[in-house]
Design an enzyme around this catalytic site. Structure first.
Site, PDB file in Angstrom:
ATOM      1  N   GLU A  59       0.640  -0.975  -0.054  1.00 26.67           N
ATOM      2  CA  GLU A  59      -0.229   0.064   0.106  1.00 26.67           C
ATOM      3  C   GLU A  59       0.525   1.342   0.101  1.00 26.67           C
ATOM      4  O   GLU A  59       0.488   2.437  -0.734  1.00 26.67           O
ATOM      5  CB  GLU A  59      -1.398  -0.329   1.286  1.00 26.67           C
ATOM      6  CG  GLU A  59      -1.908   1.433   0.861  1.00 26.67           C
ATOM      7  CD  GLU A  59      -3.267   0.804   1.998  1.00 26.67           C
ATOM      8  OE1 GLU A  59      -4.258   0.383   1.733  1.00 26.67           O
ATOM      9  OE2 GLU A  59      -2.607   0.744   2.347  1.00 26.67           O
ATOM     10  N   HIS A  97       7.376 -27.109   2.055  1.00 24.65           N
ATOM     11  CA  HIS A  97       6.377 -27.906   1.710  1.00 24.65           C
ATOM     12  C   HIS A  97       5.033 -27.771   0.503  1.00 24.65           C
ATOM     13  O   HIS A  97       4.228 -28.348   0.485  1.00 24.65           O
ATOM     14  CB  HIS A  97       5.697 -29.257   2.341  1.00 24.65           C
ATOM     15  CG  HIS A  97       7.307 -30.007   3.706  1.00 24.65           C
ATOM     16  ND1 HIS A  97       7.820 -30.854   2.484  1.00 24.65           N
ATOM     17  CD2 HIS A  97       7.394 -29.542   4.073  1.00 24.65           C
ATOM     18  CE1 HIS A  97       8.546 -31.220   3.816  1.00 24.65           C
ATOM     19  NE2 HIS A  97       8.641 -30.271   4.457  1.00 24.65           N
ATOM     20  N   LYS A  99     -14.107   1.251  -3.445  1.00 23.12           N
ATOM     21  CA  LYS A  99     -14.680   2.193  -2.760  1.00 23.12           C
ATOM     22  C   LYS A  99     -15.594   2.323  -3.513  1.00 23.12           C
ATOM     23  O   LYS A  99     -16.693   1.894  -3.192  1.00 23.12           O
ATOM     24  CB  LYS A  99     -14.334   2.782  -1.541  1.00 23.12           C
ATOM     25  CG  LYS A  99     -13.275   2.062  -0.742  1.00 23.12           C
ATOM     26  CD  LYS A  99     -13.252   3.399   0.117  1.00 23.12           C
ATOM     27  CE  LYS A  99     -11.290   2.485   1.415  1.00 23.12           C
ATOM     28  NZ  LYS A  99     -11.386   3.842   1.918  1.00 23.12           N
TER      29      LYS A  99
END
Ligand SMILES: O=P(O)(O)OC[C@H]1O[C@](O)(CO)[C@@H](O)[C@@H]1O
Length: 529
Positions: free
Chosen positions: A322, A351, A455
């Protein structure tokens, strides 16, 4: 490079912070002295920018804000005595409050003690508290914390179910710097309803952590919530762990917040040194610049070899991405900057995706986080002379070596143990590295203009949903998607209308549909019936 030369390089570049016991090894990044020299002028500028920022310059010009997270751990640095006092008194207030909650001096109306916390917040108002809780909360904390960090109804239910028998002794922290973010607002509204459903007055349980004067603050004030703690305008969400955002939940869980602040302060002092080689944050920024050519061409894979540090990579993901992921530089040039961060933990990831790291696309550099102390008590031997911790340590060395041999670079940060001081120091180290790197690439690390688009689009969808429902309510006969879109006068939004209706239908919201689910154009929608 042969083993002897590599060992020389290791010693030449090894950084050690004596107070914290933190080592930083950048020897497995293949930069040479000429590269360091070439970056020297940029670093001189970065150190100067940082000094100005710490003195209270408007370092975030787009939002016309100072950037003061460094003052939180050393209030004497704040540019005015009023700010210093505000920081000091907030910390004291937090300590007094936590103490009263622990002793039961502050207790819920129907129980002698608070037992749990629901912490509602998102992004910077969740990731720091989550990371610190996972890293530092005692096994049996005075209050157990649960997080609602989304507007996912099932996620909210899960938390409410976890505390269902203890709701009457559960504190609710509502954390939002702006006090207007929809996700925590929704979480709060649902939790408030749950309290009402149990005949509990939410105000007796709720605490707001937000900027004074925000919507949330006004609500908390008018409803008479149990407490309010201030979040400062000059602290960004992703660097807010040492403000009330992080300190309130930490103190309530019995975490030593003074030690966390002290560790961060010590690291801040070390990363203020205007000398690349003797400044661990500068060494990190240098390594990032080298790895990605100053353009983020390589991802940062964060591998803490300690379960309790699992959330560090997620915390860094927001801090780094950000802050650095920006379209424009400070001069307005289009640059599309950033560094992608991901990771989980070692040796578990061995793994999972380490196969690709070792042999696949070489588009990353690794950051190993090593903890010297295996556990607090002596370890049993699981083979003659060998413990589980020896395996963990061996796997770290082995992966670092295997990557290097295959021309995959890495940085290793080593701390003596996971405690409040070292965690404070780790956060501070990366705060500063991000700040310095941002200067090297000439971007504003302290705003986030990009998140606004999503938004805004979401708000438009919710508005469209209201229109869709209104149209269907008025209609007697079922409508196709095209007919709905036409009636709203938004034929270009037909896909959104389809997705809205599919969602409402899946959730028993009164939408009836007929037709072939695999062919949206064949569908007809109505309300009821
Ligand atoms: O604390 P707030 O204001 O609710 O914001 C939460 C998060 O939302 C953002 O503003 C981005 O959407 C982050 O920067 C921030 O940490």
């Amino acid at each position: 490079m042969d083993a002897t030369a590599l060992w020389q390089r290791y010693q030449k570049w090894l950084y050690f912070h004596e107070g914290i016991g933190l080592y930083l090894d950048v020897s497995r990044m293949r930069f040479d002295d000429a590269f360091v020299e070439r970056l020297q002028p940029k670093f001189e500028q970065a150190f100067a920018d940082m000094a100005e920022l710490e003195q209270g310059a408007i370092a975030n010009p787009d939002e016309n804000r100072m950037v003061g997270h460094y003052w939180l751990r050393n209030p004497d640095l704040a540019p005015t005595p009023e700010l210093t006092q505000e920081i000091v008194s907030t910390i004291e207030q937090i300590e007094v409050f936590a103490e009263k909650v622990h002793t039961g001096a502050i207790h819920p109306p129907k129980a002698p003690r608070f037992t749990d916390i629901i912490s509602i917040g998102i992004g910077g108002s969740a990731l720091g508290p989550q990371f610190v809780a996972a890293a530092l909360a005692p096994d049996f904390p005075p209050l157990a914390i649960h997080f609602i960090d989304n507007t996912d109804p099932a996620g909210i239910d899960r938390v409410l179910t976890q505390v269902r028998n203890r709701l009457s002794s559960t504190l609710v922290l509502v954390i939002s710097k702006s006090g207007g973010t929809p996700e925590p607002r929704n979480g709060m509204a649902e939790v408030k309803k749950a309290y009402a459903g149990h005949n509990l007055d939410f105000a007796n349980y709720a605490i707001a952590i937000t900027m004074p004067g925000s919507k949330l603050d006004e609500q908390a004030k008018s409803e008479g919530w149990l407490a309010r703690f201030p979040m400062f305008d000059w602290v960004g969400g992703r660097t807010s762990e040492f403000s009330a955002v992080g300190l309130v939940p930490a103190a309530l869980q019995g975490i030593d917040i003074r030690a966390m602040l002290e560790g961060a302060k010590e690291m801040d002092d070390a990363t203020r040194v205007p000398d690349i080689k003797n400044n661990p944050a500068a060494l990190l920024a240098l390594s990032w610049y080298y790895a990605g050519n100053g353009k983020g061409e390589k991802d940062m894979v964060v591998l803490p070899y300690k379960d309790s540090l699992l959330l560090f990579s997620r915390y860094l993901q927001q801090l780094v991405m950000e802050s650095l992921g920006k379209e424009k530089d400070k001069t307005g040039n289009i640059v599309h900057q950033g560094i992608a961060v991901y990771g989980n933990k070692g040796s578990t990831d061995q793994h999972a995706y380490v196969q690709q790291l070792r042999e696949g696309v070489p588009n990353f550099f690794a950051t190993f986080i090593e903890v010297l102390e295996d556990r607090q008590n002596p370890s049993p031997e699981i083979e003659p002379g060998i413990t589980s911790g020896d395996y963990l340590s061996g796997f770290l060395q082995g992966t670092r070596q295997a990557l290097y041999e295959n021309h995959r670079d890495s940085v290793t940060v080593t701390i003596p143990q996971v405690n409040s001081r070292t965690v404070g120091a780790l956060i501070a180290l990366y705060d500063r590295a991000v700040g310095l790197y941002a200067s090297l690439i000439n971007i504003n690390a302290y705003h986030q203009p990009g998140v606004e688009a999503g938004k805004k689009a979401a708000a438009e969808i919710l508005e469209l949903q209201k229109q869709v429902v209104e149209v269907l309510r008025k209609e007697k006969t079922p409508l196709t998607l095209e007919e709905v879109a036409q009636k709203i006068g938004a034929t270009e939004k037909i896909e959104s209308i389809y997705l809205i209706l599919r969602h409402l239908h899946a959730n028993g919201r009164g939408i009836t549909l007929q037709g072939n689910l695999g062919q949206p154009s064949s569908l007809k929608f109505s309300i009821g019936g």
